[in-house]
Design a protein around this motif. Sequence first.
Motif, PDB file in Angstrom:
ATOM      1  N   ALA A   1       2.353 -46.294  12.394  1.00 33.99           N
ATOM      2  CA  ALA A   1       3.095 -46.851  13.585  1.00 33.99           C
ATOM      3  C   ALA A   1       1.564 -47.806  13.531  1.00 33.99           C
ATOM      4  N   ALA A   2       0.987 -46.977  14.761  1.00 29.27           N
ATOM      5  CA  ALA A   2      -0.647 -47.435  14.860  1.00 29.27           C
ATOM      6  C   ALA A   2      -0.920 -48.215  14.037  1.00 29.27           C
ATOM      7  N   ASP A   3      -1.384 -48.329  12.779  1.00 28.94           N
ATOM      8  CA  ASP A   3      -1.991 -48.479  11.502  1.00 28.94           C
ATOM      9  C   ASP A   3      -1.305 -49.689  11.133  1.00 28.94           C
TER      10      ASP A   3
ATOM     11  N   MET B   1       1.336 -43.262  23.606  1.00 32.80           N
ATOM     12  CA  MET B   1       0.623 -44.394  22.380  1.00 32.80           C
ATOM     13  C   MET B   1      -0.182 -45.697  22.772  1.00 32.80           C
ATOM     14  N   ARG B   2       0.159 -45.588  24.075  1.00 31.51           N
ATOM     15  CA  ARG B   2      -0.501 -47.139  24.719  1.00 31.51           C
ATOM     16  C   ARG B   2      -1.567 -47.027  25.388  1.00 31.51           C
ATOM     17  N   LEU B   3      -1.769 -45.725  25.993  1.00 33.57           N
ATOM     18  CA  LEU B   3      -2.674 -45.174  26.790  1.00 33.57           C
ATOM     19  C   LEU B   3      -3.523 -44.521  25.568  1.00 33.57           C
TER      20      LEU B   3
ATOM     21  N   LEU C   1      -7.809 -44.523  19.173  1.00 39.36           N
ATOM     22  CA  LEU C   1      -7.652 -45.021  18.185  1.00 39.36           C
ATOM     23  C   LEU C   1      -8.556 -46.116  17.138  1.00 39.36           C
ATOM     24  N   GLU C   2      -8.562 -47.073  18.154  1.00 36.34           N
ATOM     25  CA  GLU C   2      -9.005 -48.792  18.055  1.00 36.34           C
ATOM     26  C   GLU C   2     -10.655 -48.392  17.567  1.00 36.34           C
ATOM     27  N   VAL C   3     -11.068 -47.122  18.184  1.00 36.15           N
ATOM     28  CA  VAL C   3     -12.629 -47.575  17.777  1.00 36.15           C
ATOM     29  C   VAL C   3     -12.689 -46.098  16.324  1.00 36.15           C
TER      30      VAL C   3
END
Length: 864
Positions: free
Chosen positions: A576-578, A587-589, A594-596
């Motif tokens: 989902a994050a992808d 997940m927001r925190l 995850l972006e790095v």
Amino acid sequence: MVKRRQPSSRWFAERGWKPFSFQKAVWQAVADGESGLLHAATGAGKTYAVWFAALDRFAGQCASLPTSAGRGKPAMAPLTVLWITPMRALATDTARALQAPLDDLGIAWSIGLRTGDTGSAERARQARRLPSALVTTPESLTLLLTQANAREAFAGLRMLVVDEWHELLGNKRGVQLQLALARLRSWQPSLMVWALSATLGNLEHARQVLMPAGRLVQGHDAKDLRIDTLLPAAIERFPWAGHLGLRMLGQVVEQLEGSATTLVFTNTRSQAETWYQALLQARPDWAGLLALHHGSLSREVRDWVELALKKGQLKAVVCTSSLDLGVDFLPVERVLQVGSAKGVARLMQRAGRSGHAPGRPSRATLVPTHSLELLEAAAARRAVAQGKVEARQAPERPLDVLVQHLVSMALGDGFDAQDMLAEVRSAWSYRDLSETQWAWALAFIRHGGLSLTAYPDFRRAEPDAEGRWRVPDARLARRHRMSIGTLVSDASLTVKFWARGGSGSLGSVEEGFIARLRPGDHFLFAGRTLELVEVRDMTVYVRRASDRKAAIPRWNGGRMPLSGELAEAMLAELDAADQGMYQGPEMRLLRPLLEVQKAWSALPGKNVLLAETLKSREGWHLFLYPFAGRSVHLGLASLLAWRLARDTPLSFSIAVNDYGLELLCASAIDYAGALTPALFDSQDLLPEVLASLNAGELARRRFREIARIAGLVFTGYPGAPKSTRQLQASSGLYFDVFRQHDPDNLLLTQARQEVLSQELDVQRLRQTLQRLQPLPLQLRSIRRATPFAFPLMVERFRESLSSEKLADRIRRMVSDLEQAAGAGAQEPAPLTTLMVEDDTREPGRARKARRSKDGRPRPARQRS
């Protein structure tokens, strides 16, 4: 004629309660003479569902019983119900719960306890007459069956109840119970059996193991189960396991302030000791309101804590799995779980310790100890909401348990071999027992098998003149009774204060930990900093110390690999994050991390295999992320290293965690060309796994437990236990003798099978390979460690660096990585928290694969 009301309807009506639909279903099933499995939420009312079913069916038969001679009171009913619990503390609590309706309704039934804590006077009373309902454990039940009058004592038994069946189903204690139940059924074919559980993923298998036919009752009245997460103010984008979340201490204290009574669960006893001390230092005014509870503390301390919990006298208790099971602590309002619970069922079980009553909500708050545990927390909430609970599988034909049971049954009235074979085969785990295996088991208890025939101590049972198998030697009979059971642990030493007239035992620590200390060294235990004075007669004598820098005992059994259900939920969150969907506060925190990861490499996912390669001064790194848990990753890493080096001799360093694995080779290697589907082939898996690991040494370690259960090794008399070194030497000697002179000994075969099925989890390894092989490979060449690769590198550093050097290196690496990642960097954790080691780590996980004489890689021996 007025129809007499049933005990269930009378008791519920007096309280203005209405029974749940699943309770009424159980009452009807028992009235119809059926067995079954009741699966309902923790605290939903399972105990009274089955207990009142028994009272409704059988208590009315006691109305016309004659009065006791000279007392004017009705005689108590004979033994009618056996209630099996997996823990002594749970047995005490259950007996108390069962007694309450009897007192309120004036039912002429007695409740009794039979555990390892039962005193000699009570045992003598039970020898004369068993109570109407007996609450006991699998081990104590087997001991009762060894008595010569056991068949007569159990003649009135009508129902057997197994509480917390999920705790017994998948281990040898459950097999021991199966065999005891087979004996009871041979005496009472109409015996009803009911199992209770709140956290089972394979209900039909769980039912079949205990009963050939029966009803499955589901508690559909939903329990309000609330799972949330205590979010840190900021996260580390390059996390690592090891600091135990102590930076969350202030927030944890705030949460405790807002609740009357809280259970703070940790995954290990070492963590519990650390957190208890940290909380007490943060709030000294809570002295006397904070308590510590784990399995190594003395029974007196644990009993005091449990009683104080029931009375609502404690603000918080820092505990381990010792309080996992269904002890009823009504004052507990909420649960904090420090670190990931690593499994959905375990989290639900612990959450159910709060609000433990029908209609009350249960709440568990997860306290992450590093950033990636936010991902586990989000996944756990997803899995709980979807009801994805881990399955448990009963063991298949453990022969060590069988031979122990045969000697136990030969102690009492003895047994006929053919009748016993049919009885044993009626137990699910032995349904396919072969004639060859049966003949071996009889020969083993008769003379110890081919290699031990000359030694009289192994003639433990033999047929008498009438062909009935009995134990001929009273000394061997006494020794066997002291060894009944399948719970095996390292030898423990009692901890006592050195000063004369001091208090009694503080508890016990494992011998391996104390062996590393010298007199004058300090260690943390039972919430105190203690100084070692001396070790004498299996006792550790200590005095109080004020130094806060102390060693923390390391107990075995702290390895908790990630469950498959939780791993699957984590991959769903990453998928989902992808797609840019960060669902939930966790997940927001976690988004910056995850972006790095995505910018420098890619996100692992359910439908792709992410592989990262890195060239550094250390060599050529490969990072893979199967998300299959520590034990599977250890086997997988060793297998891949072995396969990669079949054609060209290479040496690898290996590191694993729950999310992935790292292979590091000092020589140049083309990982891109090597990562073909053939590398993940599951064909001929067994011989290659055995070749890639030191399976012989693993089997030797596993054999220690088997030898103890099978009666080859005697652990000593009360007050004079044998040391760990003695037990290891004895079991190792038998292992070598069997391997040299009796290579077909079935206990050796069992040791190898248990290594593959339990320590290496070959079945799950095979499933992982089958899942990975068809997946498209997402290969990324990285310039520096990514957020997912960094914790794997730290795992490898642990093996070669001291705590201080490790902390310094991590600080430098994190600083460099954060600088490369750009804005949003967080200051590294204080050095004092970095130096606290995580006891859930598998010891010796980072290892080097060495070349053998034929040039193929051979893993270094794993540290124990």
